[in-house]
Design a protein around this motif. Structure first.
Motif: not given
Length: 403
Positions: A361-384
């Motif tokens: 499982e992937l555990v976020a290692s950077s600070a995420i302000p106002n995090a909530y369940n279901g929040m959409s995020v992307r990783l540095p390697g993801d292609v937009t």
């Protein structure tokens, strides 16, 4: 009159013409194009976790001290005749080395006197034995009955035997006193302090100096109740917990290996801790072939004790655990999940998690302000994904009009 009207209406006409020209320009201006702004998901860093088996490490500290410390005392009195070159603060010696030599003349004389007294007692015993044999033969020649003990001189014989034993004891004491005038090293060690010197008279019981054994060093380390939860204290010196000792020597970090051998068994009433003791053999590297850096007495060291074993543990940096005991997990569809985990242990750097996370499982290692369940995020390697191409509306209108 007419000229006045023309002069008055000329400025008004100019203003009207300017207003009309401005209105024509505004109406002929094309409306601004509408640009659709794409909102990207929040960029985060995440690392996969893995389950591992490990041994907990309990950290402590302590001061290196000798296991055996001896205050050398004189068992006999006398003048100091000689002092070993090794008998000086910091001097090294071997077991049996002569450290201090007291004057022996009086003790040699006492030994000779005791030997002479023993010889006299032995001669008297032999004489009494001979008298007893003569008395027995005379009694048998006169009377066939059993001779009484007094007639056979047995009490006199017992007295002479006792005199011999007393003379032997006196000789043994004189021999011991002579030997005690030579103060020898009781073990391999070093001199901590020296209290006498050449020509000084010492009385019986006088302290000559303090010596340390260099065979084994002890490190006394405080442990809290929290530390004891991850550590089995040894009993009867049978522990096998390894201890890594670290100190900075001459600008470099140096490490020594020791073993946890015992605990003192009593809680400190003021600090509410229990002291465990680790040992390091041959700290001064005096055995043949020993190499490394000497672990000198009095040095303060940091200790890491290998404790109990933990299975299927996830180790994370301490800052990834939130104040409410949760971590942020990124799913495969790049949705954020606030996951409650079971923390087995936490120290200044890491947290050891025994439940709530699966391997991979992937555990976020950077600070995420106002995090909530279901929040959409992307990783540095993801292609937009690129936006879909839309047809030009003006070209479509011309096509429809047949132009």
């Amino acid at each position: 009159m007419k000229g006045s009207l023309i002069k008055a209406g000329l400025p008004l006409g100019i203003i009207l013409i300017a207003v009309g020209f401005a209105a024509v320009m505004v109406m002929s201006k094309k409306p601004p194009e509408k640009v659709v702004v794409e909102e990207k998901a929040f960029l985060v860093s995440a690392e996969p976790v893995s389950l591992e088996d490990l041994n907990f490490v309990v950290k402590s500290q302590g001061t290196v001290m000798p296991r055996v410390e001896t205050v050398l005392s004189a068992q006999v009195s006398g003048k100091v005749e000689s002092v070993s070159d090794a008998f000086i603060a910091g001097g090294m010696f071997k077991k049996g080395d002569v450290l201090v030599q007291l004057e022996q003349a009086d003790y040699v004389t006492d030994l000779k006197s005791a030997e002479a007294e023993l010889a006299r007692a032995q001669a008297a015993l032999e004489e009494e034995q001979a008298r007893g044999k003569v008395a027995a033969e005379e009694w048998r020649s006169v009377n066939n009955t059993v001779a009484p003990e007094l007639g056979l001189r047995k009490p006199q014989l017992a007295k002479e035997m006792a005199n011999v034993r007393a003379a032997e004891a006196q000789r043994e004491r004189a021999q011991r006193n002579l030997e005690r005038s030579t103060i020898r090293a009781p073990y391999d060690g070093l001199v901590k302090a020296k209290n006498v010197d050449l020509g000084q008279f010492v009385a019986t019981g006088s302290q000559l100096g303090t010596v340390y054994s260099t065979e084994v060093a002890d490190i006394r380390m405080p442990l809290s109740d929290h530390d004891l939860a991850y550590l089995e204290l040894p009993s009867n010196g049978q522990g096998d917990n390894h201890v890594a000792l670290t100190a900075r020597v001459a600008g470099k970090n140096v490490q020594w290996q020791g073993k946890l051998v015992r605990s003192e068994g009593v809680l400190d009433a003021q600090r509410r801790v229990i002291y465990a003791v680790a040992e390091v053999k041959d700290p001064y590297l005096r055995q043949s072939g020993a190499q490394g850096t000497q672990l000198k007495f009095g040095r303060f060291v940091q200790a890491e004790i290998v404790g109990n074993r933990g299975e299927n543990m996830v180790v994370l940096p301490r800052n990834l655990l939130r104040l409410d005991g949760t971590v942020l997990v990124v799913s495969d569809d790049r949705k954020l999940s606030i996951r409650e985990v079971q923390v087995q242990r936490a120290d200044a750097q890491y947290v050891y998690i025994s439940g709530g996370l699966e391997s991979g499982e992937l555990v976020a290692s950077s600070a995420i302000p106002n995090a909530y369940n279901g929040m959409s995020v992307r990783l540095p390697g993801d292609v937009t994904p690129a936006p879909e191409d839309k047809p030009d509306e003006s070209a479509t209108a011309i096509a429809r009009s047949g132009g």
